[in-house]
Design a protein around this motif. Structure first.
Motif, PDB file in Angstrom:
ATOM      1  N   LEU A  38     -18.286  39.798 -18.167  1.00 40.73           N
ATOM      2  CA  LEU A  38     -18.584  38.239 -17.547  1.00 40.73           C
ATOM      3  C   LEU A  38     -17.164  37.915 -17.150  1.00 40.73           C
ATOM      4  N   MET A  39     -17.000  37.543 -15.893  1.00 36.29           N
ATOM      5  CA  MET A  39     -15.936  36.912 -15.410  1.00 36.29           C
ATOM      6  C   MET A  39     -16.009  35.609 -14.466  1.00 36.29           C
ATOM      7  N   PRO A  40     -15.977  34.618 -14.964  1.00 41.34           N
ATOM      8  CA  PRO A  40     -15.743  33.250 -14.216  1.00 41.34           C
ATOM      9  C   PRO A  40     -14.468  33.366 -13.329  1.00 41.34           C
ATOM     10  N   VAL A  41     -14.937  33.240 -11.941  1.00 43.19           N
ATOM     11  CA  VAL A  41     -13.881  33.671 -11.049  1.00 43.19           C
ATOM     12  C   VAL A  41     -13.799  32.383 -10.112  1.00 43.19           C
ATOM     13  N   VAL A  42     -12.543  31.628 -10.318  1.00 44.89           N
ATOM     14  CA  VAL A  42     -12.371  30.241  -9.195  1.00 44.89           C
ATOM     15  C   VAL A  42     -10.980  30.132  -8.964  1.00 44.89           C
ATOM     16  N   GLU A  43     -10.855  29.155  -8.182  1.00 47.34           N
ATOM     17  CA  GLU A  43      -9.552  28.763  -7.991  1.00 47.34           C
ATOM     18  C   GLU A  43      -9.385  27.361  -8.386  1.00 47.34           C
ATOM     19  N   ASN A  44      -8.323  26.551  -9.356  1.00 49.53           N
ATOM     20  CA  ASN A  44      -8.542  25.646  -9.725  1.00 49.53           C
ATOM     21  C   ASN A  44      -7.557  24.805  -8.679  1.00 49.53           C
ATOM     22  N   ALA A  45      -8.318  24.317  -7.540  1.00 55.47           N
ATOM     23  CA  ALA A  45      -7.406  23.545  -6.425  1.00 55.47           C
ATOM     24  C   ALA A  45      -7.647  22.347  -6.355  1.00 55.47           C
ATOM     25  N   ASP A  90      -3.473  34.500  -1.912  1.00 56.04           N
ATOM     26  CA  ASP A  90      -4.026  34.529  -0.375  1.00 56.04           C
ATOM     27  C   ASP A  90      -4.730  35.845  -0.045  1.00 56.04           C
ATOM     28  N   ASN A  91      -4.563  36.785  -0.717  1.00 57.38           N
ATOM     29  CA  ASN A  91      -5.354  38.102  -0.694  1.00 57.38           C
ATOM     30  C   ASN A  91      -5.952  38.506  -2.020  1.00 57.38           C
ATOM     31  N   MET A  92      -6.084  37.620  -3.086  1.00 62.37           N
ATOM     32  CA  MET A  92      -6.915  38.018  -4.400  1.00 62.37           C
ATOM     33  C   MET A  92      -7.422  36.663  -4.767  1.00 62.37           C
ATOM     34  N   GLY A  93      -8.041  35.800  -3.908  1.00 59.48           N
ATOM     35  CA  GLY A  93      -8.690  34.709  -3.982  1.00 59.48           C
ATOM     36  C   GLY A  93     -10.182  35.213  -4.783  1.00 59.48           C
ATOM     37  N   PRO A  94     -10.949  34.268  -5.180  1.00 59.49           N
ATOM     38  CA  PRO A  94     -12.249  34.553  -5.719  1.00 59.49           C
ATOM     39  C   PRO A  94     -13.205  35.581  -5.110  1.00 59.49           C
ATOM     40  N   SER A  95     -13.192  35.633  -3.766  1.00 61.79           N
ATOM     41  CA  SER A  95     -14.092  36.645  -3.184  1.00 61.79           C
ATOM     42  C   SER A  95     -13.407  38.064  -3.096  1.00 61.79           C
ATOM     43  N   TYR A  97       6.197  25.182 -13.031  1.00 61.66           N
ATOM     44  CA  TYR A  97       5.101  25.659 -13.812  1.00 61.66           C
ATOM     45  C   TYR A  97       4.173  26.307 -13.030  1.00 61.66           C
ATOM     46  N   MET A  98       4.018  25.899 -11.612  1.00 63.27           N
ATOM     47  CA  MET A  98       2.885  26.398 -10.896  1.00 63.27           C
ATOM     48  C   MET A  98       3.046  27.727 -10.166  1.00 63.27           C
ATOM     49  N   ALA A  99       4.748  28.086 -10.240  1.00 59.50           N
ATOM     50  CA  ALA A  99       5.223  29.257  -9.572  1.00 59.50           C
ATOM     51  C   ALA A  99       4.263  30.508  -9.815  1.00 59.50           C
ATOM     52  N   LEU A 100       4.102  30.834 -10.977  1.00 57.67           N
ATOM     53  CA  LEU A 100       3.491  32.119 -11.133  1.00 57.67           C
ATOM     54  C   LEU A 100       1.961  32.170 -11.468  1.00 57.67           C
ATOM     55  N   MET A 101       1.339  30.939 -10.778  1.00 58.59           N
ATOM     56  CA  MET A 101       0.035  30.923 -11.244  1.00 58.59           C
ATOM     57  C   MET A 101      -0.972  31.745 -10.617  1.00 58.59           C
ATOM     58  N   LYS A 102      -0.562  32.581  -9.677  1.00 56.40           N
ATOM     59  CA  LYS A 102      -1.432  33.701  -9.150  1.00 56.40           C
ATOM     60  C   LYS A 102      -1.772  34.574 -10.144  1.00 56.40           C
ATOM     61  N   LYS A 103      -1.278  34.560 -11.387  1.00 55.18           N
ATOM     62  CA  LYS A 103      -1.413  35.260 -12.475  1.00 55.18           C
ATOM     63  C   LYS A 103      -2.597  34.900 -13.440  1.00 55.18           C
ATOM     64  N   ASP A 104      -3.084  33.824 -13.023  1.00 59.33           N
ATOM     65  CA  ASP A 104      -3.943  33.022 -13.899  1.00 59.33           C
ATOM     66  C   ASP A 104      -5.576  33.651 -13.967  1.00 59.33           C
ATOM     67  N   THR A 151     -19.495  42.954 -25.144  1.00 61.70           N
ATOM     68  CA  THR A 151     -19.224  42.105 -23.993  1.00 61.70           C
ATOM     69  C   THR A 151     -17.760  41.597 -23.893  1.00 61.70           C
ATOM     70  N   LEU A 152     -17.385  41.854 -22.443  1.00 68.39           N
ATOM     71  CA  LEU A 152     -16.047  41.226 -22.098  1.00 68.39           C
ATOM     72  C   LEU A 152     -16.081  39.963 -21.346  1.00 68.39           C
ATOM     73  N   VAL A 153     -15.158  39.066 -21.624  1.00 69.86           N
ATOM     74  CA  VAL A 153     -15.150  37.807 -20.738  1.00 69.86           C
ATOM     75  C   VAL A 153     -13.737  37.623 -20.516  1.00 69.86           C
ATOM     76  N   GLY A 154     -13.454  37.396 -19.172  1.00 72.52           N
ATOM     77  CA  GLY A 154     -12.118  37.411 -18.610  1.00 72.52           C
ATOM     78  C   GLY A 154     -12.105  35.875 -17.795  1.00 72.52           C
ATOM     79  N   LYS A 155     -10.871  35.333 -17.977  1.00 68.06           N
ATOM     80  CA  LYS A 155     -10.535  34.074 -17.224  1.00 68.06           C
ATOM     81  C   LYS A 155     -10.090  34.665 -16.113  1.00 68.06           C
ATOM     82  N   GLY A 156     -10.680  34.210 -14.897  1.00 73.62           N
ATOM     83  CA  GLY A 156     -10.158  34.269 -13.686  1.00 73.62           C
ATOM     84  C   GLY A 156     -10.118  33.366 -12.799  1.00 73.62           C
ATOM     85  N   VAL A 157      -9.081  32.779 -13.035  1.00 73.82           N
ATOM     86  CA  VAL A 157      -8.585  31.643 -12.177  1.00 73.82           C
ATOM     87  C   VAL A 157      -7.453  32.102 -11.183  1.00 73.82           C
ATOM     88  N   CYS A 158      -7.848  32.323 -10.075  1.00 72.24           N
ATOM     89  CA  CYS A 158      -7.011  33.043  -9.046  1.00 72.24           C
ATOM     90  C   CYS A 158      -5.857  32.293  -8.640  1.00 72.24           C
TER      91      CYS A 158
END
Ligand code: BES
Ligand code: ZN
Ligand code: ZN
Length: 457
Positions: A273-280, A155-160, A240-247, A220-227
């Protein structure tokens, strides 16, 4: 949000004598009757991390002793910041080992204070003027950032919001920060990142940071940013979803590592390079069975919308290799299978080059920041075969899932680019000295140490 231990000196700091277990009997033999008696009275048992407060004759605290297993056992002091009474302390430890113990103290002093007032401040370690203050503060504060980013709910650390953190860090060090957001991803050939993130109200994006001099080696660093990872239409069960803010932990790691590199001014030409998304989940979510044409041109059949990390990384890696870095490192909370294989506290590392793998392992051991290499076992590649596309994002077998995911990523990295891939938890399920429960930077001290050596090799 960010607090770090400070270095205010004080005349009434309490000394902490740090004693290696092998030396304990010798140390004890030299103590006064009163101290010997106090240790007997309190049933002191010398083991790693054991400590005792020793009073002077007036009952005031005069000395703390703390046992460590050996000279490398930095976590032996990791619990002290909250085990000791508030106040100032001085560590009595040989100078060569000072930094690592100060870092362990600093990491143990972390609290996540965004939503809850801390019940007390940590005990304060006073650092001697001779220590490597800049590097200690750099590592500790960068790891605080990584933990804060991971701990902050989506809620406070989404893609934007994550992007705003990247812009802030970039600005601080004069880096160039570019973002490709929303439908622009489609226009600029990042269909895989767009597909995973398009069902969220907070638009998917690729964050691209560049810093450093062109004459230096290119990293070059590449990081998975699934918020947040709901699993998508292949929705995760609640446990399994409970901790997924850490994705977004992979992206947090790469941004934290970038901060370490920039703050230390390492002679590196850096790209992050960070692809930052929410898998919603929504009506426009990508579906099982969809086929995506990735940036590289390879078509990806979506066997499972929950295997989204490798899909966004496919496009980010394709871009990462386009300017031929001398070293490519990706970091991701990629698979549950890596945790089944190694547990939650040991990151899995994959490499297409033995020299860089061995060097990284060497630094991991030296820094007490372990990683464990798993193989890119090519015989398993057929688990990812698709009948209608070049590759499937889901594996035909549930066995060897971390290897299958790494082999998926390998499709997007040419063999001649030295590449390390980390599949990690980014979270402490339980607290250990120096490593509080919650978001955690894993393998970052190891990587920073390795990169310092790599940059001047
Ligand atoms: N983010 C998860 C992986 C994960 C889960 C990492 C728990 C750390 C702890 C990832 O997106 C995922 O869901 N992976 C699936 C892949 C599977 C569908 C092929 C997994 O590991 O189950
Ligand atoms: Zn997933
Ligand atoms: Zn995920």
């Amino acid at each position: 949000m960010l607090t770090c231990f400070n270095t205010v000196s004080s005349s009434n700091s309490t000394p902490i004598t740090v004693i290696q277990l092998n030396d304990f009997d010798k140390w004890l033999a030299n103590q006064s009757i009163q101290i010997k008696q106090w240790l007997t009275t309190t049933q002191f048992c010398a083991k790693s991390g054991a400590f005792c407060l020793l009073p002077d004759p007036s009952g005031k605290l005069s000395l703390v002793i703390c046992c460590i297993a050996d000279a490398d056992d930095l976590w032996g002091v990791g619990a002290l910041p909250f085990a000791l009474p508030e106040g100032d302390y001085l560590l009595d430890i040989p100078e060569i080992n000072y930094s690592r113990f100060a870092i362990a103290w600093g990491l143990g002093a972390y609290q996540f204070t965004l939503y809850k007032k801390p019940s007390r401040p940590p005990a304060n370690l006073v650092l001697p003027a001779t220590c490597q203050l800049a590097e200690i503060n750099n590592l500790v504060s960068s790891i605080y950032y990584v933990r804060d980013w991971i701990n902050t709910p989506t809620d406070n650390m989404g893609p934007s919001e994550f992007a705003a953190e990247a812009v802030k860090i970039g600005k601080e060090f004069g880096a160039k920060v570019k973002q490709i957001v929303g439908d622009d991803l489609l226009l600029q050939n990042y269909a895989a990142i767009h597909a995973v993130g398009r069902a969220s109200d907070d638009a998917p994006r690729l964050i691209d940071i560049r810093w450093g001099d062109k004459k230096h080696p290119k990293l070059t660093l590449v990081g998975k940013g699934v918020c947040f990872d709901t699993g998508g239409l292949d929705i995760k069960p609640s446990s399994y979803m409970a901790l997924m803010k850490k994705d977004m932990g992979g992206a947090a790691h790469t941004l934290g590592l970038a901060r370490m590199i920039m703050q230390a001014q390492l002679p590196i030409q850096l790209r992050v390079l960070m692809p930052v998304v929410e898998n919603a989940i929504a009506g426009n979510a990508y579906r099982p069975g969809d086929v995506i044409r990735s940036r590289k041109g390879l078509t990806i059949e979506i066997g499972n919308t929950d295997a989204e990390g490798r899909v966004v990384l496919a496009d980010a890696l394709a871009e990462a290799v386009s300017d031929k870095p001398d070293l490519l490192i990706d970091i991701a909370t990629l698979t549950g299978a890596a945790r089944v294989a190694l547990g939650t506290e040991l990151p899995a590392m994959f490499a297409n080059n033995d020299d860089i793998a061995n060097a990284a392992i060497h630094h991991a051991q030296r820094q007490q920041d372990p990683v464990w290499r798993l193989p890119l076992f090519s015989l398993y590649r057929d688990m990812l075969n698709s009948t209608i596309a070049d590759i499937n994002n889901d594996s035909a077998s549930s066995y060897g899932g971390a290897i299958a995911a790494a082999l998926f990523l390998k499709e997007f990295v040419p063999d001649d680019i030295p590449w390390l891939h980390f599949d990690l938890m980014a979270w402490n399920l339980k607290a250990r000295p120096g490593r509080p429960q919650g978001g955690e930077a894993m393998g970052l001290r190891a990587l920073f140490s390795y990169l310092k050596a790599w940059a001047i090799r």
